[in-house]
Each structure stands twice: as C-alpha cells, then as structure tokens.
Enzyme design. Structure first.
Site, short mmCIF file in Angstrom:
data_model
loop_
_atom_site.label_atom_id
_atom_site.label_comp_id
_atom_site.label_asym_id
_atom_site.label_seq_id
_atom_site.Cartn_x
_atom_site.Cartn_y
_atom_site.Cartn_z
CG HIS A 1 -34.93 6.02 59.11
ND1 HIS A 1 -35.26 7.33 58.84
CD2 HIS A 1 -36.09 5.38 59.37
CE1 HIS A 1 -36.57 7.48 58.96
NE2 HIS A 1 -37.10 6.30 59.28
CE LYS B 1 -23.43 16.59 60.71
NZ LYS B 1 -24.53 16.28 59.82
NE ARG B 2 -26.26 11.31 69.73
CZ ARG B 2 -26.95 10.42 70.43
NH1 ARG B 2 -28.25 10.55 70.56
NH2 ARG B 2 -26.34 9.42 71.03
CE LYS C 1 -24.70 11.21 62.74
NZ LYS C 1 -25.75 11.58 61.76
CB THR D 1 -33.03 16.19 58.68
OG1 THR D 1 -32.56 15.65 59.91
CG2 THR D 1 -33.86 15.15 57.95
CE LYS E 1 -33.92 19.68 61.14
NZ LYS E 1 -33.66 18.72 62.22
O1 73E Z 1 -29.19 10.01 57.91
C1 73E Z 1 -30.04 10.00 59.03
C2 73E Z 1 -31.46 10.34 58.58
O2 73E Z 1 -31.51 11.65 58.08
C3 73E Z 1 -30.04 8.64 59.71
O3 73E Z 1 -28.73 8.37 60.18
C4 73E Z 1 -31.03 8.62 60.86
O4 73E Z 1 -32.33 8.91 60.33
C5 73E Z 1 -32.43 10.20 59.74
C6 73E Z 1 -33.86 10.40 59.31
O5 73E Z 1 -34.16 9.60 58.21
C7 73E Z 1 -31.06 7.32 61.57
N1 73E Z 1 -31.13 7.14 62.90
C8 73E Z 1 -31.17 5.82 63.11
N2 73E Z 1 -31.09 5.21 61.95
N3 73E Z 1 -31.02 6.15 60.99
C9 73E Z 1 -31.26 5.15 64.39
C10 73E Z 1 -30.97 3.80 64.48
C11 73E Z 1 -31.07 3.16 65.68
C12 73E Z 1 -31.46 3.85 66.82
C13 73E Z 1 -31.75 5.20 66.74
C14 73E Z 1 -31.65 5.84 65.51
#
Ligand code: 73E
Length: 818
Positions: A358, A546-547, A552, A654, A658
């Site tokens: 991810h 968003k976070r 970002k 995502t 939305k």
């Molecule tokens: O771009 C997003 C993505 O849409 C990405 O940053 C996020 O996952 C979403 C779903 O695919 C994400 N979160 C984490 N890594 N990628 C993450 C990593 C460590 C701890 C918690 C979350």
C-alpha cells in the site's frame, strides 16, 4: 431464503416493544440512546437470520474462502449501513418519524468503530462490503482494540488527543464466540527432540500464553441475504495467576500472562504510513495472525481430511506487511502441529498467501530488530531463518555472483527482519493499489523482486463502496440518480455512465446543483454547530480531508490560502469567487510537523475569518475529529476536492474517489488513482498540476532540487514564507512556525529541505486554481463538469476491485443463497 425487513408499521411496533422489554420504559420516556439500541436489535433480528442462512450455505456448498488479514478495519457505524443493505432504511426512518424521532439523531448515538487509521483500514471495510454484496465467501480477520483511533479535539488551534472508549457500553453488533477460542504463545525457548525416524521435533517451552477470543461482526451484502463475518480478536489470560510461580514468591512472573493479555488489544497504533517499531505491535500482529490461522484451519479440518489441499479452500490476503507473520505461522502450524515436512508445508503456504503493498514511503516499511523478534517468537524466528536461507539460495541461483543483490533482497539482513521481503518471497501474488503505484513498485521500489518474480506482480486499483458513500451519505443525490437511471448502479457502478444523457440538460443540471446546495447547507449547519463559524453555502466548498502527512501537502494548500488572502488584500476589487476552504485531518500524536500544520491552518483561519475588510471572500474551517461518520456529509457537500500529494507518494488514495462519486471536481497531481480518474474523465473534467512522478523520482535520485532557488524566483512565495515567521499568523510567538519554514528551506544546515516539493509545485498549483475560479463562475459549465465526474466514477467501485481480486488472485465461487 433471504429474510426481509418488516414493514414500517411492524418496525414501529417492534421498536416500541423492544424499548419496553429492554429498558422497562414507555417509548415516550426512552432516551435517544435507548431508541438506538432498540433499533439495533430490530435490525439485528433480520441480520442474524440471514447470517444463519449464509453459514448453512457455507457448510452445504463448501466454497473456497478468502481470509482478509488486516490490522485495521475502519468499518464506521453499522446501524445505518445494515439498514441500507437490508433495504429497510426508509422503513425505519418512516417508523421513527411516526414516533416523532429523527433517524439521524438515532444513528448519532452509535459510537463510530474507529479500528483503523485511514485509507488502508477503510479499504478493508469497503472490500468486506463488496465481497458480501457480490456473494463471495469471506472472513475479515482483525483486532478488537479497546481504544480505536483517538478522538481529536482542537484547543487554541492545537490538536489534543482524547481516548476513544468505544466499548464503554455494550456494542450491539458484536457476538462473542468463546467456542472458537485459541491459545497464542509468546517468549520462552525451543527444545529439540530427535525422533527415531531421524526427524527433529521442536518443542516450545517456558512461554507466556494468552487466550484469543473472537468477536464476530456481521458483514451484510446489499439486498441479497448474504452475511459474511468479520472476526476481531480479543485477549484474555490463560491463567490469571500462575500458581506455581506465585507460590514460589515470584509475583511478577505470576502476573506476566495477565499483563500480556491486558495490553495486547488495548490500543490501535495511531500512525498512518509510519511504523514506530514498538514491540507491542509485533505482539499484536502475531496474536491476531496466529488466532485467525488456527480458526481457519479448524474450520477447514472439520470438513476435510487432507491438509495438503488447503489451497483449494483457503486464501489469506495480507493487507500490507502488517500480517506477514501469516507466512511463518502457517509454516509452523503445518510442520509442528500437523507433522508436515518443510517442502510440503512450503508448497501449501506459498499457494495460500498473497500480499498487497500500500505504500512506498520508507518510514512505513516494517523491519523488526532480530533480537526482539527472536526473543518474542523463538520458534517462528527459526522458521524465518530457514525461509531466508532458502530464499537467498534461490537468488544466488538466479543471479550468480551478485552478492549485493542477495544482501539487498534478504529477509534477514542488517540485524533486521524485513517483512516485505518475506511477504514477497512467500506470496503467489504481489499487488499494488493503483496502476501508477504498481509501476513504481515494479520499476523502482521493488525492482529487484520484480526481476526475480515478474509473474507475481499485478495491479488492483482501489475502489470504494457506493452503498455507504452515496446511498447513505448523500441520499438526495442517490434518489435523484435512481430517478434518472434506475437502481442498477447500486450494484454495478459502471451504469452511472447513463447519466451522460443529462450533462447538457439544463433542467437536470439545476436539479443536480440544487441537491449540492442542500448538502452544502447541511454541512454549513454542522460547521456552525461545531465550529461557530458562519459559512456561505453559495461559496465554493473546497475540501481537503485525509490524514495529516507532509507528503499529502496540506501545507501547500494553506500556503496557497495565505497567498490568495494577500492577493485580495492587495487588490480588493479583484475578481474572486467567495471560497470556503475546509480541512479535516488527524495527525499522529508524535508527528511534530503535522501537528504544527494543524495549528497553522487554525491560526490562518482565525486571522482570515475575522478580517472584515475582505468581505467574507475567504473562509477557512478546520473540522474537528474527521472520521467515517462526518466524512459522508463532507463528501456530499464538496465542490472542489484537493488531491495534491507529491507525485509518486500517494499509492492510490480513496478519498479522491468518494469526492468524485459525490460530484466534486478534483484539483490534483498525477499521483495514485488520480491518474486513472484523469483517464476516465478526460482532461476537461479534472484539474491537474505539478510535477510528474518521473520528475519527482529523478530529482530524488539526482538530489538536485534546491527550494531556495524556487523561492528567490517567486515573490509571492517569498511573501508567504516571510509571513510564516514574522508573526503575521502568531503575533504572540513569531517563531512558532519556524520549524515549518525550516522544513521548506533549511538555509542553516545541510539537512534535506522541502522533501515533498511544496515550493516547486506552488506556482503550478496557483495557476491551475485560477482556472477553477474561472470555471465556477459559469454555473452550467461547472454543473456539467461535476455531473461528468459522477457519470465516470464507475471504475472506482470496490465491487470492480473485488471482482478483479477474485478473477486474478483468489478464484472464489459465488455462494448460492437460494
Ligand atoms: O494511498 C493510500 C491508499 O489509498 C495509502 O497511503 C494507504 O493505503 C490506502 C489504501 O490502499 C496506506 N496506509 C498505510 N500504508 N498505505 C499504512 C502504513 C502503516 C500503518 C498504517 C497504514
């Protein structure tokens, strides 16, 4: 047979009846919370019947099942969701209406289960929704954190974290399943026992044990009677006191198990895209992984004898590296419990596990110190050592003489256990979450692995569920779409393209924009009630929620607001369409720069919102405690969606989808799924700016970017940066925002400056934003663009994503529920 929700009249009677039996009260005396609990039971009644039927079909049809392994499931509130999926939302609303109660207030009583940080956790929840709706057999496997994502309070512009005690009162949608408890062991040592047949038995001794208890939550499909299960695991001590240790006077040993169990599931680590490397997190990972595998195997073995055929019935999808212990734990159980040899166990494991990546953010890569890992999981570590040994041999065989490569790719290296490397070595599928992200994995971040196993790599672009993010969050638009094109889009979002026939019809565009205005009024009221700020629903609602993370680039957004404010001050007659800039974001508790950006946004808001001279042309709002439940209203009210990450950094995003679904127009970089939105929309319906990912990656590689040069060439940037440190936005303490200034310029030392290219993309962002301002002035032009966004959103349903996972990776059959 699918059980339907009762009629409005029956629901009304049932609610009144439940209030009486549950709380010994007449309805008139019931609190909102009691009414919510009564409603939950009325809905549960229907859900449980369908759950039973689904489980019976499981037994009869014996389908292959996916176990979605995830440390996070950001499911959001369930009452509204389940009412929608059971097709009873309107009926319950009407019943409550008859009783003189507003359904929104009832839904508001439910705590928002916040068992996730952001996109990754919410994706897992959307996937479960789509799996049930498409009738695929699936289990979600996660952790029952007692404290989920913290609640955010803003005090004096600063974020304060308040614990989220969502289990304080009984949660009506969970079911404790003590009959599926399993033991999970930590610590201790491994004794070798040579067997007469020449093999070795490994015996784990001296460990601490906890009992894992699952709580099952129903996952309802839309209007099909399917109910899958999300199991979240809680821990309890095996023995409250170890009597042997206690008698020996070793009190601390006696309470070890108890403390272990107490701490394990206490709290979600509130970091998004960042791993702190705390030992307790490794314990959490092993805990839920081990328990979930044990339950999956127990279920399999109840109906099958041959463990070797496990891959025909079970697949474990690992949601990022967090559940990578699945690999080694499955190996351990197959060998130590079921007596298989290494090769047999490896054959099974490598046909049962798949991995989704991810993020490419280096701070999110999971690497555990080997000493901690070994102390905590001695037997599992031995297995990892053997996986690593064989994996390194395989690399050497494929790339003879390339020891550098072996070192780069090894699972065990630099005294660390590299979880992603183990995940890739064992998985039969490795996927990224958007086309661009997958290309970057293949060509840059995981290039070595791609060269080794090109056949494993594939892309699965993320998606979202239209049931929650349109039907529930924006019922007015949802009803309008139904009126225009029917109901097909609810389970087949590609049908939204039928809206194309209305994009030039002024009457339809008027209706469409009237709904947007209503939604903006709803949000304006929320903002008034929560922030005490009056915003004009006729202004442009420009939203970034968003976070909070530097990549970002909320900082780019707020610097741009400061710039616009300067422009208006310098030129009061300037043509500017009034705009409300809305932010919502939680920062990880220890992330100093992120917290300072929140403070900056709030301070800028305080200055601009109180400046009478600009005639309310700009308002800035920071919405406290952004979460799934208020997100639905925010998306519904947005005109402009800010998706402005540094290209290459946002794997998918995502939220972008939305907003699109709710008819907002995006301003964004060519990053993550924005690229695919651009492809679906064509250049006229999305505003793209800034560097490409190739350019960003090239600058990073060559280390040739100097933000000071950019600043020197742009007096607008100079002015805004000066205002960061001259007290303009912090009169009492002009130095307050110095760390942000330094992070962008860093003129004093050699540390990297402006890592995320904020200044580099600034001019391009400003220019593109002017086009948005222009376009909004032309009412129909804007309405058409917004409606084109809804019409082209089809690809971004999680139903499409899940179908691709099923076709390419999981190979599941639909359950027949007739
Ligand atoms: O771009 C997003 C993505 O849409 C990405 O940053 C996020 O996952 C979403 C779903 O695919 C994400 N979160 C984490 N890594 N990628 C993450 C990593 C460590 C701890 C918690 C979350």
């Amino acid at each position: 047979m699918k059980r339907q929700m009762p009629s409005t009249r029956e629901i009304e009677q049932e609610i009144v009846g439940r209030v009486k039996t549950m709380f010994r009260k007449d309805f008139e005396m019931a609190t909102k919370e009691e009414i919510y609990r009564a409603c939950a039971e009325v809905v549960n009644d229907v859900v449980i019947d369908n759950w039973l039927t689904t489980q019976k079909s499981f037994v009869q049809q014996d389908p292959k099942c996916v176990y979605y392994m995830s440390m996070e499931f950001l499911i959001g509130r369930l009452l509204g969701n389940n009412m929608i999926n059971m097709r009873g939302y309107t009926e319950v609303m009407d019943a409550l209406d008859e009783l003189g109660v507003d359904i929104n207030e009832v839904e508001d009583q439910e705590p928002d289960p916040a068992l996730g940080n952001g996109g990754l956790g919410r994706l897992a929840a959307c996937f479960l929704d789509s799996l049930a709706t498409l009738q695929y057999p699936a289990y979600g496997c996660g952790i029952r954190y007692h404290y989920g994502m913290f609640k955010q309070k803003i005090e004096d512009g600063y974020q304060q974290e308040v614990p989220d005690n969502w289990l304080q009162t009984r949660y009506p949608f969970e079911l404790q399943r003590t009959e599926y408890e399993f033991e999970v062991r930590f610590g201790g040592w491994v004794r070798y026992d040579s067997q007469p047949d020449g093999t070795t038995k490994y015996i784990h001794e001296g460990y601490n044990a906890v009992i894992a208890t699952p709580y099952d939550l129903p996952v309802t499909g839309f209007d099909n009677g399917m109910v899958n299960t999300l199991m979240i695991w809680d821990a309890k001590p095996k023995e409250v006191f170890r009597l042997d240790s206690f008698e020996k006077g070793d009190y601390s040993r006696a309470v070890e198990d108890m403390n272990l169990a107490r701490n394990l599931t206490e709290v979600l680590y509130p970091n998004d895209n960042h791993i702190q490397g705390k030992e307790l997190r490794l314990k959490q990972q092993y805990f839920f992984v081990s328990a979930s595998i044990q339950r999956a195997l127990a279920k399999y073995l109840r109906y099958h004898k041959d463990i070797k055929k496990l891959p025909e019935k079970v697949v474990f999808q690992m949601n990022d590296t967090h559940p990578t212990l699945t690999v080694a734990e499955l190996m351990r159980i197959l060998m130590d419990v079921h007596g298989l040899g290494w090769d047999e166990a490896w054959e099974i494991t490598t046909h049962c596990v798949a991995y989704t990546n991810h993020t490419i953010m280096s701070e999110a890569l999971e690497k555990w110190p080997q000493d901690i890992f070994k102390r905590l999981l001695p037997r599992v570590f031995m297995i990892v050592e053997e996986i690593n040994r064989r994996f390194c041999d395989e690399i050497r065989a494929k790339f003879p003489g390339d020891e550098d490569r072996v070192h780069r790719m090894a699972i065990l290296a630099d005294d660390q256990v590299k979880m992603a490397h183990m995940a890739i070595a064992a998985s039969y599928s490795v996927n990224g979450v958007a086309a661009l992200h997958t290309e970057i994995l293949k060509n840059v971040s995981l290039h070595d692995f791609y060269e080794m196993y090109p056949e494993k790599f594939n892309n699965k672009t993320n998606g979202i569920t239209q049931r929650r993010f349109l039907m529930h969050g924006n019922y007015k638009l949802s009803d309008w779409v139904i009126k225009k094109i029917g109901r097909g889009w609810i389970t087949d979002l590609s049908q939204m393209k039928k809206l194309e026939s209305f994009v030039d019809d002024k009457k339809s565009l008027d209706e469409f924009m009237a709904i947007k205005l209503d939604n903006k009024k709803r949000l304006a009221k929320y903002i008034w009630e929560h922030n005490g700020i009056e915003v004009d629903p006729n202004s442009i609602f420009d939203v970034q929620v968003k976070r909070l993370h530097e990549y970002k680039r909320q900082l780019l957004n707020i610097l741009h607001v400061m710039y616009l404010y300067n422009q208006i001050k310098e030129n009061p007659e300037m043509d500017f369409y009034p705009t409300t800039f809305i932010f919502g974001a939680k920062a990880s508790a220890g992330y100093e720069n992120a917290k300072l950006i929140i403070k900056l946004i709030n301070n800028v808001a305080a200055v601009i919102n109180n400046d009478k001279s600009i005639d309310d042309k700009i308002k800035v709002v920071f919405i406290e405690d952004y979460r799934v439940s208020n997100a639905e209203w925010i998306f519904a009210a947005a005109d402009v969606s800010e998706q402005i990450s540094t290209a290459s950094k946002e794997a998918s995003g995502t939220g972008n989808m939305k907003f699109m679904l709710n008819g907002a127009v995006t301003i964004g970089t060519m990053d993550g799924a924005n690229v695919e939105m651009y492809q679906e929309l064509g250049g006229e319906n999305i505003y793209i700016f800034g560097m490409s990912s190739d350019e960003v990656i090239a600058h990073e590689k060559n280390n040739d970017y100097n933000p000071v040069d950019v600043m020197n060439g742009n007096h607008h940037i100079q002015k805004v940066l000066q205002q960061l440190v001259n007290g303009n936005y912090s009169i009492d303490n002009p130095e307050l925002f110095r760390p942000l200034y330094n992070s962008l310029l860093n003129t004093q030392c050699t540390a990297k400056a402006d890592t995320y290219f904020v200044l580099k993309d600034f001019a391009s962002y400003c220019e593109t934003y002017e086009k948005i301002q222009e376009a909004y002035k032309d009412k129909y032009k804007w309405a058409k663009m917004a409606l084109e966004n809804v019409a082209h959103v089809g690809k971004f349903s999680s139903d499409r994503t899940i179908q691709e996972y099923v076709d390419d990776i999981w190979h599941l059959d639909k359950l027949d529920l007739k």
